[in-house]
Write an enzyme that holds these catalytic residues in place. Sequence first.
Site, PDB file in Angstrom:
ATOM      1  N   THR A  52       0.855  -1.191   0.000  1.00  0.00           N
ATOM      2  CA  THR A  52       0.000   0.000   0.000  1.00  0.00           C
ATOM      3  C   THR A  52       0.891   1.241   0.000  1.00  0.00           C
ATOM      4  O   THR A  52       2.112   1.134  -0.014  1.00  0.00           O
ATOM      5  CB  THR A  52      -0.921   0.030   1.236  1.00  0.00           C
ATOM      6  OG1 THR A  52      -0.133   0.391   2.395  1.00  0.00           O
ATOM      7  CG2 THR A  52      -1.586  -1.315   1.489  1.00  0.00           C
ATOM      8  N   CYS A  53       0.262   2.413   0.069  1.00  0.00           N
ATOM      9  CA  CYS A  53       1.062   3.642   0.063  1.00  0.00           C
ATOM     10  C   CYS A  53       1.898   3.779   1.335  1.00  0.00           C
ATOM     11  O   CYS A  53       2.919   4.464   1.332  1.00  0.00           O
ATOM     12  CB  CYS A  53       0.165   4.865  -0.119  1.00  0.00           C
ATOM     13  SG  CYS A  53      -1.029   5.120   1.203  1.00  0.00           S
ATOM     14  N   GLN A 110     -10.438   3.029   6.999  1.00  0.00           N
ATOM     15  CA  GLN A 110     -11.213   1.898   6.499  1.00  0.00           C
ATOM     16  C   GLN A 110     -10.586   1.208   5.295  1.00  0.00           C
ATOM     17  O   GLN A 110     -10.960   0.086   4.961  1.00  0.00           O
ATOM     18  CB  GLN A 110     -12.623   2.370   6.138  1.00  0.00           C
ATOM     19  CG  GLN A 110     -13.390   2.913   7.341  1.00  0.00           C
ATOM     20  CD  GLN A 110     -14.730   3.496   6.962  1.00  0.00           C
ATOM     21  OE1 GLN A 110     -15.312   3.110   5.964  1.00  0.00           O
ATOM     22  NE2 GLN A 110     -15.225   4.429   7.753  1.00  0.00           N
ATOM     23  N   GLN A 111      -9.653   1.844   4.630  1.00  0.00           N
ATOM     24  CA  GLN A 111      -9.126   1.289   3.386  1.00  0.00           C
ATOM     25  C   GLN A 111      -8.240   0.073   3.585  1.00  0.00           C
ATOM     26  O   GLN A 111      -8.222  -0.824   2.748  1.00  0.00           O
ATOM     27  CB  GLN A 111      -8.330   2.359   2.630  1.00  0.00           C
ATOM     28  CG  GLN A 111      -9.197   3.314   1.850  1.00  0.00           C
ATOM     29  CD  GLN A 111      -8.339   4.272   1.043  1.00  0.00           C
ATOM     30  OE1 GLN A 111      -7.735   5.171   1.597  1.00  0.00           O
ATOM     31  NE2 GLN A 111      -8.264   4.051  -0.248  1.00  0.00           N
ATOM     32  N   GLY A 184      -6.657  11.585 -11.156  1.00  0.00           N
ATOM     33  CA  GLY A 184      -6.850  10.175 -10.820  1.00  0.00           C
ATOM     34  C   GLY A 184      -8.240   9.955 -10.262  1.00  0.00           C
ATOM     35  O   GLY A 184      -8.690  10.711  -9.401  1.00  0.00           O
ATOM     36  N   LYS A 187      -9.702   4.713  -6.139  1.00  0.00           N
ATOM     37  CA  LYS A 187     -10.311   4.721  -4.799  1.00  0.00           C
ATOM     38  C   LYS A 187      -9.965   5.986  -4.030  1.00  0.00           C
ATOM     39  O   LYS A 187     -10.824   6.603  -3.404  1.00  0.00           O
ATOM     40  CB  LYS A 187      -9.859   3.481  -4.015  1.00  0.00           C
ATOM     41  CG  LYS A 187     -10.433   2.178  -4.548  1.00  0.00           C
ATOM     42  CD  LYS A 187      -9.908   0.984  -3.767  1.00  0.00           C
ATOM     43  CE  LYS A 187     -10.427  -0.321  -4.353  1.00  0.00           C
ATOM     44  NZ  LYS A 187      -9.858  -1.501  -3.667  1.00  0.00           N
ATOM     45  N   MET A 188      -8.687   6.365  -4.055  1.00  0.00           N
ATOM     46  CA  MET A 188      -8.253   7.568  -3.331  1.00  0.00           C
ATOM     47  C   MET A 188      -8.922   8.807  -3.901  1.00  0.00           C
ATOM     48  O   MET A 188      -9.378   9.683  -3.166  1.00  0.00           O
ATOM     49  CB  MET A 188      -6.728   7.714  -3.420  1.00  0.00           C
ATOM     50  CG  MET A 188      -5.976   6.718  -2.576  1.00  0.00           C
ATOM     51  SD  MET A 188      -6.026   7.139  -0.825  1.00  0.00           S
ATOM     52  CE  MET A 188      -4.346   6.842  -0.372  1.00  0.00           C
ATOM     53  N   GLY A 189      -8.971   8.890  -5.225  1.00  0.00           N
ATOM     54  CA  GLY A 189      -9.596  10.042  -5.868  1.00  0.00           C
ATOM     55  C   GLY A 189     -11.069  10.141  -5.530  1.00  0.00           C
ATOM     56  O   GLY A 189     -11.591  11.230  -5.254  1.00  0.00           O
TER      57      GLY A 189
END
Length: 440
Positions: A52-53, A110-111, A184, A187-189
Amino acid sequence: MNGKEIFLVGLSHKSAPIEVRERVALTGDLLKAALCELRAAESVAEAFVVSTCNRVEVYVQADGIEPARRFFTERAPDADEHLYAKIGVEAIRHLFRVSASLDSMVVGEQQILGQVKEAYGLASAAEAAGPFMSRLCNRAFATAKRVRTETDIGRGATSMSQVAVELVEKIFGDLKGRAILLVGAGKMGALSAKALAVLGADRILVTNRSPERGLALAEQVGGAFRGWDELPRLLVEADVVIVSTGAPTYVVTRDLVQQAMKARRRRSLCLIDLAVPRNVDPACADLGEVFAYDVDDMEKVVTATQEARRGEALRAEAIVEAEVMAFAKERDARAALPVLAQLRRHAEQIARAEAERTLSHLGPKLDEKGKKSVEAMAQAIVNKLLHGPTARLKAAAATGDGDLPGAAAELFGIDNDPARPEGAPAQPAEGRAAASSERS
């Protein structure tokens, strides 16, 4: 289990800067290839990778930790000083805490659960994760669900996207009239767009390589979609740019921003990069009137929210610890099953052989009923002899005494390898000892 242990090697926002994390972060085909590489190692039975990031972690069920460590050092030779390693119950505990978002930069976000589920699904599809990882991951997912249901750990800003939007609000105050560009539409966007809409942002612009996805997101939040080729002009128009694409390189380069700043006439520009690997060239921060933030900078914004959530985090930790101990106990109990099965098979083979020898000596003196009585007596002796050892082996495994099942296997000269095909000859005791010595 198969005599192998679970090992974890990883790095995260706590141990490594983004410059290191982005060099080992993997997605898509690269991640699939890495899983195949891990699984191909002779000492590895199962594996999966969380990328992940904020973290990259390799979990393996193996003879040793080296394959997991090599995953990092081959990709970034200087990563070694940033790595953490955990074995056995400590590795299990770490995965449970990660899945429950207790190890996240934003505790309660939550991600991460979805990301760990996705990582397991990919490993399963690549046939890198097997029955042990299935039990481990599904128990971790159930634990995370308990934490989410039984605590209020998810209240407040619970994603990197929401934290980014909070930062924008702190900088600009009222967002009405501010042009906010989302680069983008993943999901993040999407999370960023929804958080912006809730805060009253009324000039949301979306650009994305895939027009369909970008258009859909823009419609959801009442924004406007612009083509990917319009990015240079959009950097002139926007007050805030939030970037989160899956690109492995810089999307917003220093040259691109420098050209935009000439046309902005000293209007400041806020760049927020939520991607790993980074999508915004960090050199942009050197330009006048440009304020650039990456995921590591978000940690400073998170602190106040974390303090308010500390009590819920303690409750969540208690839930996680109870689930870890329960899973570890079940895992240890399973370790005794192959020994018990082999011990019973070994005893029954001896009993059958002795019963047959006795019957051959008695010959025609015994009728069919007498033969069955001899066979039943032999089986009864096996059951009575094994009842006590079976109970003690199960109890020892359940209390974490992993040495007793192995000692029993050695004592009775039986094979403790569940991977050996049914009916194949057991490895001699001296052969097993040599193999064990090689692994250690």
